[in-house]
Design a protein around this motif. Structure first.
Motif, PDB file in Angstrom:
ATOM      1  N   LEU A  51       0.819  -1.213   0.000  1.00  0.00           N
ATOM      2  CA  LEU A  51       0.000   0.000   0.000  1.00  0.00           C
ATOM      3  C   LEU A  51       0.853   1.264   0.000  1.00  0.00           C
ATOM      4  CD1 LEU A  51      -2.887  -0.976   2.452  1.00  0.00           C
ATOM      5  CD2 LEU A  51      -2.803  -1.151  -0.042  1.00  0.00           C
ATOM      6  N   ASP A  52       2.108   1.147   0.426  1.00  0.00           N
ATOM      7  CA  ASP A  52       3.001   2.323   0.449  1.00  0.00           C
ATOM      8  C   ASP A  52       3.539   2.676  -0.932  1.00  0.00           C
ATOM      9  OD1 ASP A  52       2.708   2.800   3.104  1.00  0.00           O
ATOM     10  OD2 ASP A  52       4.517   1.730   3.725  1.00  0.00           O
ATOM     11  N   ILE A  53       3.311   1.820  -1.929  1.00  0.00           N
ATOM     12  CA  ILE A  53       3.785   2.113  -3.285  1.00  0.00           C
ATOM     13  C   ILE A  53       2.978   3.285  -3.851  1.00  0.00           C
ATOM     14  CG2 ILE A  53       4.000   1.223  -5.633  1.00  0.00           C
ATOM     15  CD1 ILE A  53       4.341  -1.564  -4.435  1.00  0.00           C
ATOM     16  N   LYS A  54       3.684   4.340  -4.240  1.00  0.00           N
ATOM     17  CA  LYS A  54       3.030   5.547  -4.752  1.00  0.00           C
ATOM     18  C   LYS A  54       3.404   5.746  -6.232  1.00  0.00           C
ATOM     19  CE  LYS A  54       1.504   6.418  -0.598  1.00  0.00           C
ATOM     20  NZ  LYS A  54       0.087   6.154  -0.264  1.00  0.00           N
ATOM     21  N   LEU A  55       2.397   5.758  -7.074  1.00  0.00           N
ATOM     22  CA  LEU A  55       2.636   5.981  -8.497  1.00  0.00           C
ATOM     23  C   LEU A  55       2.373   7.421  -8.920  1.00  0.00           C
ATOM     24  CD1 LEU A  55       1.077   2.815 -10.190  1.00  0.00           C
ATOM     25  CD2 LEU A  55       3.461   3.265  -9.669  1.00  0.00           C
ATOM     26  N   GLY A  56       1.551   8.133  -8.164  1.00  0.00           N
ATOM     27  CA  GLY A  56       1.115   9.452  -8.598  1.00  0.00           C
ATOM     28  C   GLY A  56      -0.036   9.329  -9.580  1.00  0.00           C
ATOM     29  N   MET A  57      -0.697  10.444  -9.842  1.00  0.00           N
ATOM     30  CA  MET A  57      -1.840  10.493 -10.759  1.00  0.00           C
ATOM     31  C   MET A  57      -2.954   9.524 -10.350  1.00  0.00           C
ATOM     32  SD  MET A  57      -0.172  10.945 -14.502  1.00  0.00           S
ATOM     33  CE  MET A  57       1.132  12.124 -14.811  1.00  0.00           C
ATOM     34  N   GLY A  58      -3.110   9.300  -9.059  1.00  0.00           N
ATOM     35  CA  GLY A  58      -4.185   8.446  -8.576  1.00  0.00           C
ATOM     36  C   GLY A  58      -3.918   6.973  -8.733  1.00  0.00           C
ATOM     37  N   GLY A  59      -2.725   6.586  -9.156  1.00  0.00           N
ATOM     38  CA  GLY A  59      -2.414   5.178  -9.343  1.00  0.00           C
ATOM     39  C   GLY A  59      -2.139   4.477  -8.025  1.00  0.00           C
ATOM     40  N   TYR A  60      -2.427   3.184  -7.980  1.00  0.00           N
ATOM     41  CA  TYR A  60      -2.178   2.392  -6.780  1.00  0.00           C
ATOM     42  C   TYR A  60      -1.852   0.961  -7.195  1.00  0.00           C
ATOM     43  CZ  TYR A  60      -7.024   0.856  -7.578  1.00  0.00           C
ATOM     44  OH  TYR A  60      -8.175   0.356  -8.132  1.00  0.00           O
ATOM     45  N   ALA A  61      -1.399   0.162  -6.226  1.00  0.00           N
ATOM     46  CA  ALA A  61      -0.993  -1.216  -6.480  1.00  0.00           C
ATOM     47  C   ALA A  61      -1.809  -2.166  -5.610  1.00  0.00           C
ATOM     48  CB  ALA A  61       0.504  -1.391  -6.197  1.00  0.00           C
ATOM     49  N   PHE A  62      -1.992  -3.389  -6.104  1.00  0.00           N
ATOM     50  CA  PHE A  62      -2.583  -4.441  -5.276  1.00  0.00           C
ATOM     51  C   PHE A  62      -1.946  -5.771  -5.652  1.00  0.00           C
ATOM     52  CE2 PHE A  62      -5.398  -4.224  -8.958  1.00  0.00           C
ATOM     53  CZ  PHE A  62      -5.626  -5.561  -9.275  1.00  0.00           C
ATOM     54  N   LEU A  63      -2.082  -6.762  -4.748  1.00  0.00           N
ATOM     55  CA  LEU A  63      -1.462  -8.070  -4.919  1.00  0.00           C
ATOM     56  C   LEU A  63      -2.550  -9.096  -5.153  1.00  0.00           C
ATOM     57  CD1 LEU A  63       1.476  -9.152  -4.776  1.00  0.00           C
ATOM     58  CD2 LEU A  63       1.005  -9.848  -2.426  1.00  0.00           C
ATOM     59  N   ALA A  64      -2.367  -9.907  -6.224  1.00  0.00           N
ATOM     60  CA  ALA A  64      -3.371 -10.913  -6.564  1.00  0.00           C
ATOM     61  C   ALA A  64      -2.695 -12.232  -6.887  1.00  0.00           C
ATOM     62  CB  ALA A  64      -4.202 -10.455  -7.762  1.00  0.00           C
ATOM     63  N   GLU A  65      -3.469 -13.347  -6.674  1.00  0.00           N
ATOM     64  CA  GLU A  65      -2.981 -14.657  -7.051  1.00  0.00           C
ATOM     65  C   GLU A  65      -3.300 -14.919  -8.519  1.00  0.00           C
ATOM     66  OE1 GLU A  65      -3.186 -17.566  -3.379  1.00  0.00           O
ATOM     67  OE2 GLU A  65      -5.138 -16.615  -3.686  1.00  0.00           O
ATOM     68  N   GLN A  66      -2.659 -15.954  -9.085  1.00  0.00           N
ATOM     69  CA  GLN A  66      -2.860 -16.256 -10.491  1.00  0.00           C
ATOM     70  C   GLN A  66      -4.306 -16.635 -10.796  1.00  0.00           C
ATOM     71  OE1 GLN A  66      -0.359 -19.402 -12.012  1.00  0.00           O
ATOM     72  NE2 GLN A  66      -0.386 -18.564 -14.071  1.00  0.00           N
ATOM     73  N   ASN A  67      -5.011 -17.205  -9.795  1.00  0.00           N
ATOM     74  CA  ASN A  67      -6.409 -17.584 -10.029  1.00  0.00           C
ATOM     75  C   ASN A  67      -7.371 -16.398  -9.955  1.00  0.00           C
ATOM     76  OD1 ASN A  67      -6.568 -16.991  -7.324  1.00  0.00           O
ATOM     77  ND2 ASN A  67      -6.748 -19.124  -6.639  1.00  0.00           N
ATOM     78  N   GLY A  68      -6.831 -15.204  -9.719  1.00  0.00           N
ATOM     79  CA  GLY A  68      -7.662 -14.011  -9.683  1.00  0.00           C
ATOM     80  C   GLY A  68      -8.062 -13.557  -8.303  1.00  0.00           C
ATOM     81  N   ASN A  69      -7.695 -14.297  -7.260  1.00  0.00           N
ATOM     82  CA  ASN A  69      -8.049 -13.894  -5.900  1.00  0.00           C
ATOM     83  C   ASN A  69      -7.178 -12.724  -5.456  1.00  0.00           C
ATOM     84  OD1 ASN A  69      -9.313 -14.163  -3.277  1.00  0.00           O
ATOM     85  ND2 ASN A  69      -7.352 -14.992  -2.575  1.00  0.00           N
ATOM     86  N   ILE A  70      -7.819 -11.673  -4.926  1.00  0.00           N
ATOM     87  CA  ILE A  70      -7.080 -10.493  -4.466  1.00  0.00           C
ATOM     88  C   ILE A  70      -6.618 -10.727  -3.029  1.00  0.00           C
ATOM     89  CG2 ILE A  70      -7.229  -8.037  -3.950  1.00  0.00           C
ATOM     90  CD1 ILE A  70      -9.279  -7.765  -6.148  1.00  0.00           C
TER      91      ILE A  70
END
Length: 752
Positions: free
Chosen positions: A188-207
């Motif tokens: 959650l500390d990853i900052k992209l700017g311009m409203g961008g954000y990051a999340f972590l997901a599994e290969q099966n699509g589970n967040i």
């Protein structure tokens, strides 16, 4: 109604055309600028995302390496695994680094386990835990899915595990726990700017982790613009994947050693607003600049433009036509009408040395006096111009129908006149003048062809150290053809990056180690379809400015290689690079050198610059000054091929020198040649007295090595130890040499 006269009509017509051109240019610029901004902003965000994913993957991999290395240590050890104080001490020391929340291992035989910081409750069996089972099933280091801990606080963890094998049998598991809350905060500390954000997901699509906690443990298909097809496209690749939807830009990066993906989301609404704002700003600047140019163009008149054109067509010092204007004059007055004549290139060979010795006022006056002497030798119909600051160019029409030998006599008289002493203020200057000539129409039907022929014959005469006056003949083409082919191939090779580096280790008698290497260039030419020896292509490059480009290409490749070694913690005391005389004399050489090394994070104290005695003697004072600045910046200086030139002992004492490299010519017959033995001994004794390191090149036999050691040489470089080799082979050679007690501290400080 206002009536316009013809002058005003013309004015407004021109103004209207300018405005129409401005409008059309503005529309084209708007489209192009908007497209480029969109592309650059998108690439900027993707670069930030890539850096963030690399950092997260590196963090996971570093922790995985810690666990995997310890598992390997336990696998390779003959010590008992249960209640082993050495293993427990290692785990305690690793735990102090605070990478892991828990650190432990468990055994397959009876469920024995040991934790660094947890009191094991009665009946606890690690073999039933998900982290143990995952590692056992995988048979290799892995990261597990989040699981609920066994402790009382109901904390969720990610386990990094590695199996223990002894005699190819599964024996147990080493594991370290990372708190899921800590990983979540990292993402959650990853900052992209311009409203961008990051999340972590599994290969099966589970967040697994998302800024919106309500989406934890839900399907990625619930996000805007994603479906089964898009899910498969961004969570199935082993590399970066980009997906454009109507409202969002998605980019996924796989996390190594897991089936997880770090997914970045950038809202297009904010991206587009930034693009519009930046585009309008750029267009505003464009319109302002265009309007200013149009106004400036209108206000100019012939009283301004005519003197300006005359200024642009003349040399500022001599008042002669510059190169471009000279070509036009000769073509218009003589070549186009077909008037035969002779073109001459008049070159001041030692101009660089003169400029380094005398102030600019003296040099300017020298150029004027040379100009005056040439004009006194020319007839009224000849044209004289300035080709460059060290060269004049002239064309003499053959109006008197002179024979060729008479025109050669004119050149000889001109050369004699130019080689007389020049008296300027309190100085007496002697110049080395060289003249190359070609005839029209025998040697070419255009000005460029005549200039090329005059230059080629002059360059060949200089290379072969022949007469100062040279006239082109067709036979010269065959002599130059091979050099021209190589020069052309060098240019293409630089563009196609065909050159590569090899490295020859240097052995140090004092510590019996290979402490340094010399970088040597090699070339497999696609155009010439063969391997070209450095002894063949370097002289060709030296004869032109190609050696400068080639030199910077070498520095670039060596800087990149040292950077890679630094990342692998492979340390050499010095990596030597050969520097050509022309490259050293460039005004911005040190700046370019430091800029390239800084780009790769290479310190100057890792680089040794090798120069030849020729480099020193061509421009001694200027060279010494440049070398002093380089030494102050942290570089060390070595003289290559010492003993084959004509170094002045005074200059040798003044150079900020660290090393003398004795030329291989004195080493080849060292066992039998008494003169060579005497020369090597004299050079070594002198160098020792001056506190220089002595390196002998070209040692190929054990007897030569022993003699050089006895004579006092500090270092050896030659085929006896190793031929030049690619960097990959070099590391293997280093390790093999270490195993034979001939290598020292290179990897991780010391190899034991």
């Amino acid at each position: 109604m206002l009536k316009l006269n013809n002058k005003n009509k013309l004015f407004y017509s021109i103004l209207s055309l300018l405005l129409l051109g401005l409008l059309a240019s503005t529309l084209v610029a708007y489209s192009e600028v908007r497209h480029n901004l969109h592309k650059s902003l998108q690439e900027e965000q993707l670069l930030k995302a890539n850096l963030a994913s690399v950092q997260l993957s590196r963090w996971f991999n570093d922790n995985l390496d810690i666990i995997a290395n310890f598992a390997k240590t336990m696998s390779d050890s003959d010590q008992p695994l249960r209640q082993n104080s050495n293993f427990e001490f290692y785990l305690n020391q690793t735990f102090k680094a605070k990478n892991f929340y828990y650190l432990y291992y468990g055994l397959e035989s009876d469920g024995y386990s040991w934790f660094v910081n947890w009191d094991i409750p009665p009946g606890y069996d690690p073999r039933t835990r998900p982290w143990y089972q995952a590692s056992k099933a995988a048979g290799k280091p892995v990261m597990t899915d989040p699981y609920l801990g066994f402790d009382a606080n109901n904390q969720r963890y990610i386990a990094i595990t590695a199996p223990i094998f002894r005699n190819e049998q599964f024996t147990g598991v080493v594991s370290g726990d990372l708190a899921l809350d800590f990983v979540t905060q990292t993402v959650l500390d990853i900052k992209l700017g311009m409203g961008g954000y990051a999340f972590l997901a599994e290969q099966n699509g589970n967040i697994l982790i998302h800024p919106n906690q309500e989406l934890h443990n839900t399907g990625i298909k619930q996000l805007p613009g994603l479906n089964n097809r898009s899910l498969s496209s961004i969570l199935s690749s082993s590399d970066k994947t980009l997906l454009n939807t109507q409202d969002f830009l998605y980019c996924s990066f796989p996390i190594a050693n897991s089936d997880w993906y770090l997914v970045f989301t950038i809202p297009k609404r904010i991206l587009n607003s930034v693009i519009v704002s930046n585009t309008l700003s750029l267009l505003a600047y464009f319109l302002a600049i265009f309007s200013f140019i149009a106004l400036l163009f209108y206000t100019l008149n012939r009283k301004v433009l005519t003197p300006l054109m005359e200024f642009l067509e003349q040399d500022a010092i001599t008042g002669l036509p510059n190169k471009k204007h000279f070509k036009q004059l000769v073509a218009d007055q003589y070549l186009n009408p077909g008037q035969d004549g002779m073109l001459q290139i008049i070159s001041i060979d030692d101009f660089n040395q003169l400029t380094a010795t005398y102030p600019s006022q003296v040099i300017n006056e020298l150029q004027k006096q040379i100009c005056s002497r040439i004009q006194s030798s020319f007839n009224d119909r000849s044209i004289l111009g300035v080709f460059s600051e060290s060269r004049f160019i002239g064309y003499s029409p053959n109006t008197e129908q002179l024979e060729e030998r008479d025109r050669i006599l004119q050149l000889q008289q001109l050369n004699d006149n130019l080689n007389r002493v020049y008296r300027i203020a309190d100085h007496q200057l002697n110049c080395s003048i060289r003249i190359g000539a070609s005839f029209f129409p025998q040697h070419g039907d255009g000005i460029e062809s005549l200039i090329d022929k005059a230059f080629s014959v002059m360059a060949l005469a200089k290379k072969q150290r022949k007469t100062d006056i040279s006239i082109y003949s067709p036979d010269i083409d065959s002599q130059l053809s091979n050099d021209l082919l190589i020069a052309s191939a060098i240019r293409n090779a630089l563009r196609n990056k065909e050159f590569h580096m090899v490295y020859q280790p240097q052995y140090d008698f004092s510590n019996h180690k290979f402490n340094a290497v010399e970088a040597l260039i090699r070339w497999n030419s696609k155009e010439l379809q063969r391997t070209v020896s450095p002894y063949e292509f370097i002289p060709v490059a030296e004869a032109s400015s190609l050696i400068i480009k080639l030199g910077y290409a070498v520095i670039e490749m060596v800087g990149q290689q040292i950077s890679e070694w630094n990342k692998q913690e492979i340390k050499f005391d010095r990596v030597s690079i050969n520097i050509s005389p022309k490259q050293l004399q460039q005004d911005d050489f040190q700046l370019q050198l430091e800029t390239i090394l800084k780009k790769y994070g290479v310190s100057p104290d890792q680089v040794e610059l090798e120069i030849t005695e020729t480099t020193l003697m061509e421009h001694p004072e200027n060279s010494i000054h440049k070398l002093e600045l380089l030494q102050q910046a942290g570089f060390t200086i070595a003289i290559d091929d010492f003993g084959t030139g004509y170094s002045s002992m005074q200059y040798l004492a003044d150079i900020p020198l660290s090393k003398l490299k004795i030329d291989r010519a004195f080493i080849t017959e060292l066992e039998t040649n008494k003169k060579n033995q005497l020369i090597v001994k004299m050079i070594t004794d002198m160098a020792l007295a001056m506190n220089f390191t002595v390196l002998a090149e070209g040692a190929e036999t054990l007897d030569q090595v022993k003699r050089l050691n006895t004579m006092g040489c500090h270092m050896i470089q030659g085929y006896y130890y190793a031929k030049p080799m690619p960097s990959t082979d070099l590391l293997s050679f280093i390790r093999e040499s270490h195993n034979s007690a001939a290598i020292g501290e290179f990897i991780n400080g010391t190899i034991e």
